[in-house]
Design a protein around this motif. Sequence first.
Motif, PDB file in Angstrom:
ATOM      1  N   ARG A 393      50.965 -34.228  31.979  1.00 21.05           N
ATOM      2  CA  ARG A 393      51.001 -33.663  30.625  1.00 21.05           C
ATOM      3  C   ARG A 393      50.676 -32.173  30.662  1.00 21.05           C
ATOM      4  N   SER A 394      49.720 -31.774  31.476  1.00 23.31           N
ATOM      5  CA  SER A 394      49.357 -30.353  31.580  1.00 23.31           C
ATOM      6  C   SER A 394      50.530 -29.524  32.084  1.00 23.31           C
ATOM      7  N   LEU A 395      51.250 -30.035  33.077  1.00 22.34           N
ATOM      8  CA  LEU A 395      52.388 -29.307  33.635  1.00 22.34           C
ATOM      9  C   LEU A 395      53.506 -29.155  32.622  1.00 22.34           C
ATOM     10  N   VAL A 396      53.685 -30.168  31.770  1.00 19.08           N
ATOM     11  CA  VAL A 396      54.727 -30.089  30.741  1.00 19.08           C
ATOM     12  C   VAL A 396      54.306 -29.139  29.628  1.00 19.08           C
ATOM     13  N   GLU A 397      53.041 -29.230  29.201  1.00 15.59           N
ATOM     14  CA  GLU A 397      52.588 -28.413  28.087  1.00 15.59           C
ATOM     15  C   GLU A 397      52.497 -26.932  28.437  1.00 15.59           C
ATOM     16  N   ASP A 398      52.177 -26.596  29.722  1.00 17.65           N
ATOM     17  CA  ASP A 398      52.116 -25.170  30.082  1.00 17.65           C
ATOM     18  C   ASP A 398      53.464 -24.612  30.519  1.00 17.65           C
ATOM     19  N   GLY A 399      54.520 -25.431  30.455  1.00 13.85           N
ATOM     20  CA  GLY A 399      55.864 -24.958  30.743  1.00 13.85           C
ATOM     21  C   GLY A 399      56.258 -24.986  32.203  1.00 13.85           C
ATOM     22  N   THR A 400      55.363 -25.447  33.085  1.00 14.07           N
ATOM     23  CA  THR A 400      55.729 -25.517  34.503  1.00 14.07           C
ATOM     24  C   THR A 400      56.898 -26.475  34.714  1.00 14.07           C
ATOM     25  N   ILE A 401      56.891 -27.567  34.020  1.00 12.10           N
ATOM     26  CA  ILE A 401      57.975 -28.539  34.062  1.00 12.10           C
ATOM     27  C   ILE A 401      58.572 -28.632  32.667  1.00 12.10           C
ATOM     28  N   GLN A 402      59.887 -28.467  32.570  1.00 17.90           N
ATOM     29  CA  GLN A 402      60.564 -28.530  31.284  1.00 17.90           C
ATOM     30  C   GLN A 402      60.950 -29.976  30.991  1.00 17.90           C
ATOM     31  N   SER A 403      60.264 -30.574  30.021  1.00 17.12           N
ATOM     32  CA  SER A 403      60.568 -31.961  29.634  1.00 17.12           C
ATOM     33  C   SER A 403      60.145 -32.144  28.178  1.00 17.12           C
ATOM     34  N   PRO A 404      60.982 -31.695  27.232  1.00 17.17           N
ATOM     35  CA  PRO A 404      60.573 -31.722  25.821  1.00 17.17           C
ATOM     36  C   PRO A 404      60.418 -33.125  25.247  1.00 17.17           C
ATOM     37  N   ASP A 405      61.192 -34.084  25.729  1.00 19.65           N
ATOM     38  CA  ASP A 405      61.167 -35.432  25.144  1.00 19.65           C
ATOM     39  C   ASP A 405      60.182 -36.369  25.827  1.00 19.65           C
ATOM     40  N   ASN A 406      59.701 -36.002  27.009  1.00 16.21           N
ATOM     41  CA  ASN A 406      58.835 -36.893  27.777  1.00 16.21           C
ATOM     42  C   ASN A 406      57.701 -36.072  28.374  1.00 16.21           C
ATOM     43  N   LYS A 407      56.478 -36.357  27.958  1.00 18.64           N
ATOM     44  CA  LYS A 407      55.328 -35.610  28.457  1.00 18.64           C
ATOM     45  C   LYS A 407      54.914 -36.053  29.859  1.00 18.64           C
ATOM     46  N   HIS A 408      55.481 -37.140  30.344  1.00 23.04           N
ATOM     47  CA  HIS A 408      55.091 -37.667  31.657  1.00 23.04           C
ATOM     48  C   HIS A 408      56.331 -38.020  32.473  1.00 23.04           C
ATOM     49  N   PRO A 409      57.102 -37.032  32.901  1.00 27.07           N
ATOM     50  CA  PRO A 409      58.276 -37.331  33.733  1.00 27.07           C
ATOM     51  C   PRO A 409      57.861 -37.663  35.162  1.00 27.07           C
ATOM     52  N   GLY A 410      58.665 -38.472  35.828  1.00 27.87           N
ATOM     53  CA  GLY A 410      58.405 -38.815  37.214  1.00 27.87           C
ATOM     54  C   GLY A 410      59.217 -37.965  38.170  1.00 27.87           C
ATOM     55  N   VAL A 411      58.966 -38.112  39.461  1.00 28.87           N
ATOM     56  CA  VAL A 411      59.672 -37.326  40.473  1.00 28.87           C
ATOM     57  C   VAL A 411      61.166 -37.595  40.429  1.00 28.87           C
ATOM     58  N   ARG A 412      61.558 -38.850  40.277  1.00 32.38           N
ATOM     59  CA  ARG A 412      62.975 -39.186  40.258  1.00 32.38           C
ATOM     60  C   ARG A 412      63.660 -38.606  39.024  1.00 32.38           C
TER      61      ARG A 412
END
Length: 831
Positions: A393-412
């Motif tokens: 969640r931290s990585l998504v919220e700080d923009g490191t990982i772009q995933s607007p619809d899912n706060k917990h994306p997996g590696v795949r």
Amino acid sequence: MSRPKWDVLWCPFHSDRFITWDSDAVLSLYEIGPRDNSIRDNDHIYLQISEHSIAELVSSITINNYAKCIDIYPQPEPDIVASGHANGKIVLNPKYMRTCNVVAWNPVDIHLIMSGLDKNSKEHSVLLWDVQHYPKGSERPIGEAGISETIHSAAWFKHDSRCLAFGANNKQLKVVDFRDSAKVVNVTSTKAVYNLSANPHNNYQLLSHVDNLITVWDTRYFEKPIVTIAPQRQVTKVLWCPTRRNLIGTLHKDSAGLHLFDIQYCGTEDTEPGVLERVVLPPWHSPISFSWHLTDENRLLAISLQGVTDYTVCERITLNWSARSCLMWNYAFKSFKYINSEDSIYKELSDISVLTKRRAILEYGLLTDLAQNGDIAENESLKNLWQWLYLSRSLVEDGTIQSPDNKHPGVRTILKLESQQNLSNGFLKSEVIHRSWADIGSNYTTKIYRSPDREKSLFLCGLRFDKETNTAYDNAYLEKLEREGAYAKAAAFAVFNLCLRQAIDILNRGASKKQATILNMVAMALSGFSEERTTLWRESCQKSRSQLSDPYLRATFGFLTSDNDSYESVLNENGMTVEDRIAFALIFLSDNKLHEYLKRLTQKLIEEGNLAGFLLTGASMESIQLLNKYLEITSDVQSCTLIAVRAFTPKLLQENQVQVWITNYRHLLNAWKLWFQRARFDIAMKSTIPQERPPQQIHVSCNFCGKSISAFMQGLSRTRVPFRLGTTPNKLKMTACPNCRKPLPRCAICLMHMGTVSGLQTAPSPGGSRSEECDIKVTEFNSWFTWCLTCKHGGHSEHISQWFRQHTECPVTSCNCRCSSLDYTRNATVT
């Protein structure tokens, strides 16, 4: 050759005496006492009947003419035994030239004894004798019944002392009343005429049997048996237990144990009773007969070819376990034993329900900081998962990982590897870098792979790819591992960085601090590394690698001895954590190999229910399968539910399986009466769908017309309702029903009319058009309706709360209801 007929019988007025008899007409009286070690085992005067007791022979007599049946005189003194013989003789009575099949003392009128004889033409077979008033020289009984019948068994009714039941002619059970000239008062047709006995706890019930059929009769409904039991083997003896209601003991032919049948009545006469069967295997072999003790609970004597055994049948215990982990069972039919969840025994049990309740009280899964929930879980895999959810969640919220619809994306998900089509279309295209072993002065290189998606995936693994050095395991991370004492892991990561000298230094430092000889030996082995594929060093390391106990040391040599970029020995090293293996694959595997490996690993982790698989699946349909498998293994519905509520998207929460988890967990909290925890869980669940307005849960209706008086239902546009307005819209009140205009009840404290509007009221937005609406908070909780569910008295919530802080009785003068003491939740909170 048939076995000799032996039998045993407790004395009715001597709890420590019994008699035995056999077909050789030897009648023996024994008295039970404690075992004395000084008594010789070969002394024939004593019988060892249990581990701690013996039976001493008091007297023994030989009865002529082969005794067929016996009964003990129901008085403490003198010790008199009546015996019936094959020639019709009864001790103290005249001689009849017919076989006597049964004798029975009357349990109330103890001077009466009956005898049942074989059939003889035009003569009675049931004879009643009076041993105290027997006319001298007379051979006539005082009562007779059963003309030309063969009597097989008989039983007196304890509460009707002159009524006798007997089985006759292999076809009938009869009840005769000797008060009325031996009149037959009841009869039924049946072949179950043997071992007839009356229930000592129910004067209307009789027990009998034939072959492999046991029947229980009620003399008030004598047409058919009320209970029929059909054992698999032929029955040789049946007896009511005198100390236990509705318990029957039976012996079966060629059976090694005693069969017990517990008759369970349902409380209504129309329902057939149920029967519970038990088999008791005490320390005897092939018992021939047995006798219940008349006063000692569940105690019996059994006789076999090996001797006599004194045995107590352990009572069947009925356990009841409530939803709140309270355990209760019956104890000797006199009291109940009770253990609640606070007992010390629960601390020794690793029961998931106890752990679940403890977590719920500590608000597990509901804390704002996701990582803190893992500290409450008391489980390493759950702790790691909650920490990963916090990281993702931290990585998504700080923009490191772009995933607007899912706060917990997996590696795949990040690598876009959901299908082979994405791979073939170039979604995963990595840069190949040839990196050399610089710190040992070798020109040998190893291929590593880089791409933006691989770097983002490494962030999910807790690592960061350094673009300048092309490494993922930086020195700061390795130093952290050393401080934690994970020298083998730090050395392995240094080798994966192609820094062999650094790995040797780490192992040497670890050997000096931990005094681990194995680390020194591994450091020496690493110093002999050569890039040549056919050296003796490589061959020796491949053979001895499996003997290392540390998985990271095994992975180190697996990496150094791999051929053709095949790192199966590292990727399949189950001792390494899942995130470390995935990070290794992200660095050293080509696109195709990475795709295949992650696919296989995902399937494997889902099948195992391994929560570490969340790193691969993220919050997706695959994660639902993973949690469902975890639930099957652990029964931890709490963690599955809370992880779903805190991590899943609104769409995933609507999946049927997830809804089942949520419903079951809510029911569990309700069963434990954890109302506050359930409310907080509902709030957390609804907060995941902010656009969805919860339905109204409280409706107040008029006592006269029954219609709703809530402004939420009625609307505020009805000007005919007598409103009383305050200074603000939030003070809107009404003093009468909007429909029938009957006055509303008054508060029991302030005596003002109830009528505060509850709920949210939709109204036009200030300064806007009528089409634009906004929600206005109409009611404060302090002004809500509240009342006692017992006496129905109540008032404003704030006033009632203040009253019960100092009182327990209802505030209404004429009411004696103790409303406060009826509130379990309040009492539990106070204590």
